[in-house]
Scaffold this motif. Structure first.
Motif, PDB file in Angstrom:
ATOM      1  N   ALA A  13      73.715 -53.533 -89.789  1.00 38.51           N
ATOM      2  CA  ALA A  13      74.474 -52.322 -89.471  1.00 38.51           C
ATOM      3  C   ALA A  13      75.629 -52.204 -90.458  1.00 38.51           C
ATOM      4  O   ALA A  13      76.015 -53.183 -91.105  1.00 38.51           O
ATOM      5  CB  ALA A  13      75.002 -52.377 -88.039  1.00 38.51           C
ATOM      6  N   LEU A  14      76.200 -51.005 -90.562  1.00 37.17           N
ATOM      7  CA  LEU A  14      77.238 -50.756 -91.559  1.00 37.17           C
ATOM      8  C   LEU A  14      78.452 -51.664 -91.386  1.00 37.17           C
ATOM      9  O   LEU A  14      79.108 -52.029 -92.363  1.00 37.17           O
ATOM     10  CB  LEU A  14      77.681 -49.287 -91.510  1.00 37.17           C
ATOM     11  N   LYS A  15      78.764 -52.048 -90.153  1.00 34.56           N
ATOM     12  CA  LYS A  15      79.951 -52.870 -89.926  1.00 34.56           C
ATOM     13  C   LYS A  15      79.813 -54.266 -90.537  1.00 34.56           C
ATOM     14  O   LYS A  15      80.809 -54.975 -90.683  1.00 34.56           O
ATOM     15  CB  LYS A  15      80.250 -52.983 -88.429  1.00 34.56           C
ATOM     16  N   PHE A  16      78.597 -54.645 -90.921  1.00 32.19           N
ATOM     17  CA  PHE A  16      78.383 -55.962 -91.520  1.00 32.19           C
ATOM     18  C   PHE A  16      78.347 -55.923 -93.048  1.00 32.19           C
ATOM     19  O   PHE A  16      78.124 -56.954 -93.688  1.00 32.19           O
ATOM     20  CB  PHE A  16      77.072 -56.572 -90.999  1.00 32.19           C
ATOM     21  N   LEU A  17      78.552 -54.758 -93.649  1.00 32.00           N
ATOM     22  CA  LEU A  17      78.504 -54.652 -95.106  1.00 32.00           C
ATOM     23  C   LEU A  17      79.593 -55.507 -95.747  1.00 32.00           C
ATOM     24  O   LEU A  17      80.707 -55.589 -95.229  1.00 32.00           O
ATOM     25  CB  LEU A  17      78.691 -53.198 -95.544  1.00 32.00           C
ATOM     26  N   PRO A  18      79.300 -56.124 -96.900  1.00 30.50           N
ATOM     27  CA  PRO A  18      80.353 -56.854 -97.614  1.00 30.50           C
ATOM     28  C   PRO A  18      81.347 -55.891 -98.234  1.00 30.50           C
ATOM     29  O   PRO A  18      81.040 -54.708 -98.430  1.00 30.50           O
ATOM     30  CB  PRO A  18      79.571 -57.611 -98.696  1.00 30.50           C
ATOM     31  N   ARG A  55      58.719 -56.139 -92.888  1.00 30.58           N
ATOM     32  CA  ARG A  55      59.378 -57.295 -92.279  1.00 30.58           C
ATOM     33  C   ARG A  55      60.902 -57.204 -92.390  1.00 30.58           C
ATOM     34  O   ARG A  55      61.625 -57.537 -91.458  1.00 30.58           O
ATOM     35  CB  ARG A  55      58.873 -58.564 -92.979  1.00 30.58           C
ATOM     36  N   THR A  56      61.408 -56.764 -93.539  1.00 35.86           N
ATOM     37  CA  THR A  56      62.847 -56.700 -93.759  1.00 35.86           C
ATOM     38  C   THR A  56      63.414 -55.423 -93.153  1.00 35.86           C
ATOM     39  O   THR A  56      63.072 -54.329 -93.571  1.00 35.86           O
ATOM     40  CB  THR A  56      63.168 -56.745 -95.270  1.00 35.86           C
ATOM     41  N   GLN A  57      64.284 -55.551 -92.169  1.00 30.35           N
ATOM     42  CA  GLN A  57      64.896 -54.379 -91.537  1.00 30.35           C
ATOM     43  C   GLN A  57      66.415 -54.448 -91.620  1.00 30.35           C
ATOM     44  O   GLN A  57      67.121 -53.979 -90.736  1.00 30.35           O
ATOM     45  CB  GLN A  57      64.430 -54.265 -90.084  1.00 30.35           C
ATOM     46  N   GLU A  58      66.908 -55.058 -92.691  1.00 33.32           N
ATOM     47  CA  GLU A  58      68.334 -55.165 -92.930  1.00 33.32           C
ATOM     48  C   GLU A  58      68.599 -54.884 -94.403  1.00 33.32           C
ATOM     49  O   GLU A  58      67.678 -54.911 -95.222  1.00 33.32           O
ATOM     50  CB  GLU A  58      68.841 -56.572 -92.572  1.00 33.32           C
ATOM     51  N   LEU A  59      69.859 -54.614 -94.730  1.00 29.72           N
ATOM     52  CA  LEU A  59      70.277 -54.530 -96.121  1.00 29.72           C
ATOM     53  C   LEU A  59      70.644 -55.929 -96.573  1.00 29.72           C
ATOM     54  O   LEU A  59      71.537 -56.561 -96.000  1.00 29.72           O
ATOM     55  CB  LEU A  59      71.484 -53.593 -96.252  1.00 29.72           C
ATOM     56  N   MET A  92      66.892 -52.999 -99.929  1.00 23.42           N
ATOM     57  CA  MET A  92      66.872 -52.104 -98.776  1.00 23.42           C
ATOM     58  C   MET A  92      65.606 -52.315 -97.950  1.00 23.42           C
ATOM     59  O   MET A  92      64.570 -52.719 -98.489  1.00 23.42           O
ATOM     60  CB  MET A  92      66.961 -50.646 -99.251  1.00 23.42           C
ATOM     61  N   PRO A  93      65.672 -52.078 -96.643  1.00 24.52           N
ATOM     62  CA  PRO A  93      64.476 -52.273 -95.816  1.00 24.52           C
ATOM     63  C   PRO A  93      63.354 -51.341 -96.239  1.00 24.52           C
ATOM     64  O   PRO A  93      63.584 -50.176 -96.563  1.00 24.52           O
ATOM     65  CB  PRO A  93      64.966 -51.958 -94.398  1.00 24.52           C
ATOM     66  N   GLY A  94      62.144 -51.874 -96.273  1.00 25.26           N
ATOM     67  CA  GLY A  94      60.984 -51.080 -96.672  1.00 25.26           C
ATOM     68  C   GLY A  94      60.740 -49.923 -95.720  1.00 25.26           C
ATOM     69  O   GLY A  94      61.077 -49.983 -94.539  1.00 25.26           O
ATOM     70  N   TYR A  95      60.154 -48.866 -96.246  1.00 24.11           N
ATOM     71  CA  TYR A  95      59.874 -47.687 -95.422  1.00 24.11           C
ATOM     72  C   TYR A  95      58.385 -47.409 -95.429  1.00 24.11           C
ATOM     73  O   TYR A  95      57.631 -47.987 -96.213  1.00 24.11           O
ATOM     74  CB  TYR A  95      60.660 -46.473 -95.927  1.00 24.11           C
ATOM     75  N   GLY A  96      57.964 -46.507 -94.546  1.00 25.45           N
ATOM     76  CA  GLY A  96      56.561 -46.091 -94.508  1.00 25.45           C
ATOM     77  C   GLY A  96      55.659 -47.025 -93.743  1.00 25.45           C
ATOM     78  O   GLY A  96      54.449 -46.992 -93.904  1.00 25.45           O
ATOM     79  N   PHE A  97      56.234 -47.881 -92.883  1.00 27.95           N
ATOM     80  CA  PHE A  97      55.414 -48.814 -92.104  1.00 27.95           C
ATOM     81  C   PHE A  97      54.752 -48.061 -90.948  1.00 27.95           C
ATOM     82  O   PHE A  97      55.401 -47.643 -90.002  1.00 27.95           O
ATOM     83  CB  PHE A  97      56.247 -49.985 -91.582  1.00 27.95           C
ATOM     84  N   GLN A 153      66.153 -46.369 -86.478  1.00 30.25           N
ATOM     85  CA  GLN A 153      67.218 -47.291 -86.896  1.00 30.25           C
ATOM     86  C   GLN A 153      67.260 -47.391 -88.423  1.00 30.25           C
ATOM     87  O   GLN A 153      68.331 -47.391 -89.030  1.00 30.25           O
ATOM     88  CB  GLN A 153      66.984 -48.669 -86.284  1.00 30.25           C
ATOM     89  N   TRP A 154      66.073 -47.484 -89.051  1.00 29.25           N
ATOM     90  CA  TRP A 154      65.999 -47.544 -90.513  1.00 29.25           C
ATOM     91  C   TRP A 154      66.638 -46.306 -91.124  1.00 29.25           C
ATOM     92  O   TRP A 154      67.439 -46.394 -92.049  1.00 29.25           O
ATOM     93  CB  TRP A 154      64.535 -47.650 -90.955  1.00 29.25           C
ATOM     94  N   ARG A 155      66.294 -45.142 -90.573  1.00 27.87           N
ATOM     95  CA  ARG A 155      66.793 -43.883 -91.133  1.00 27.87           C
ATOM     96  C   ARG A 155      68.320 -43.806 -91.059  1.00 27.87           C
ATOM     97  O   ARG A 155      68.990 -43.446 -92.025  1.00 27.87           O
ATOM     98  CB  ARG A 155      66.168 -42.699 -90.390  1.00 27.87           C
ATOM     99  N   PHE A 156      68.866 -44.180 -89.918  1.00 27.46           N
ATOM    100  CA  PHE A 156      70.324 -44.141 -89.761  1.00 27.46           C
ATOM    101  C   PHE A 156      71.013 -45.123 -90.697  1.00 27.46           C
ATOM    102  O   PHE A 156      72.001 -44.787 -91.349  1.00 27.46           O
ATOM    103  CB  PHE A 156      70.717 -44.438 -88.314  1.00 27.46           C
ATOM    104  N   LEU A 157      70.510 -46.359 -90.754  1.00 26.96           N
ATOM    105  CA  LEU A 157      71.132 -47.394 -91.584  1.00 26.96           C
ATOM    106  C   LEU A 157      71.118 -46.990 -93.057  1.00 26.96           C
ATOM    107  O   LEU A 157      72.147 -47.027 -93.739  1.00 26.96           O
ATOM    108  CB  LEU A 157      70.398 -48.723 -91.388  1.00 26.96           C
TER     109      LEU A 157
END
Length: 224
Positions: A40-45, A84-88, A104-109, A119-123
């Motif tokens: 989530a955005l709050k975890f960005l470095p 598999r990857t659903q995080e930045l 970035m998390p993969g799309y089109g699954f 969730q992917w779209r918002f992130l």
């Protein structure tokens, strides 16, 4: 984390100076380390260095290309399970870091639950719109298929967010030279119609090393 064998030298990649290509080679031959994952955005470095994001369909070969780009085995996870990857995921390049790669998390699954897609779209959308450190995105497209409708969704998202991006063809060794030339030409036509797209297309192969020196130079060029 073991290093991948360095491909045999070839002629200077078109469009990039020898100096830039060598500078990029040295940068990616140095330390490349995993920094953190952000679900989530709050975890960005903190945005303290320029960032280059890598986006692509969940089966486009993104992890393999990231491993080839950084000359490492296992830097980015590869999986037989698309999506598999659903995080930045953030990786520091250089010590101190010169730049950060953002996986970035993969799309089109196709089999993903609707909540996960939402969730992917918002992130992704919030990250693209609000990240001042983000200098460019690399959008990976499978050479065997070209741009699909699911890819156009991310291209339009990048256009709306005014994030500069470059299209990178993957698995270029899997198609004949004439077919590759055709998909490059068709992709260039589409790129030139899009507001935020770089007009030049890069064709790569993570297995054979084709276009990897060029891709490294493109990353370095993107951060100015």
């Amino acid at each position: 984390m073991s290093e991948l064998p360095t491909p045999a030298p070839s002629e200077e990649p078109a469009g990039f100076s020898e100096e830039l290509v060598e500078q990029a080679r040295k940068l990616f031959a140095g330390p490349v380390t995993f920094l953190k994952s952000a679900p989530a955005l709050k975890f960005l470095p903190d945005p303290i260095v320029p960032e280059v994001a890598v986006a692509g369909r969940s089966n486009v070969g993104k992890s393999s290309l990231l491993n080839a780009l950084t000359n490492r085995n296992g830097l980015a996870r590869t999986s037989n399970t698309p999506g598999r990857t659903q995080e930045l995921n953030f990786f520091d390049v250089g010590t101190p870091p010169t730049l950060r790669l953002v996986d970035m998390p993969g799309y089109g699954f196709a089999k993903a639950p609707k909540d996960m897609v939402k969730q992917w779209r918002f992130l992704v959308n919030d990250f693209l719109r609000g990240r001042q450190a983000l200098k460019r995105a690399l959008v990976l497209i499978d050479s065997r298929h070209g741009i699909k409708e699911v890819d156009r969704e991310i291209l339009e998202m990048l256009d709306r967010a005014a994030v500069s991006y470059r299209i990178v063809l993957t698995k270029a060794d899997k198609v004949k030279a004439t077919e590759l030339a055709d998909v490059v030409a068709r992709t260039e036509v589409e790129a030139r119609k899009r507001a935020a797209a770089h007009p030049d297309i890069l064709a790569t192969s993570s297995e054979g090393g084709m276009g990897i020196a060029e891709l490294r130079a493109a990353v370095l060029e993107a951060i100015g």
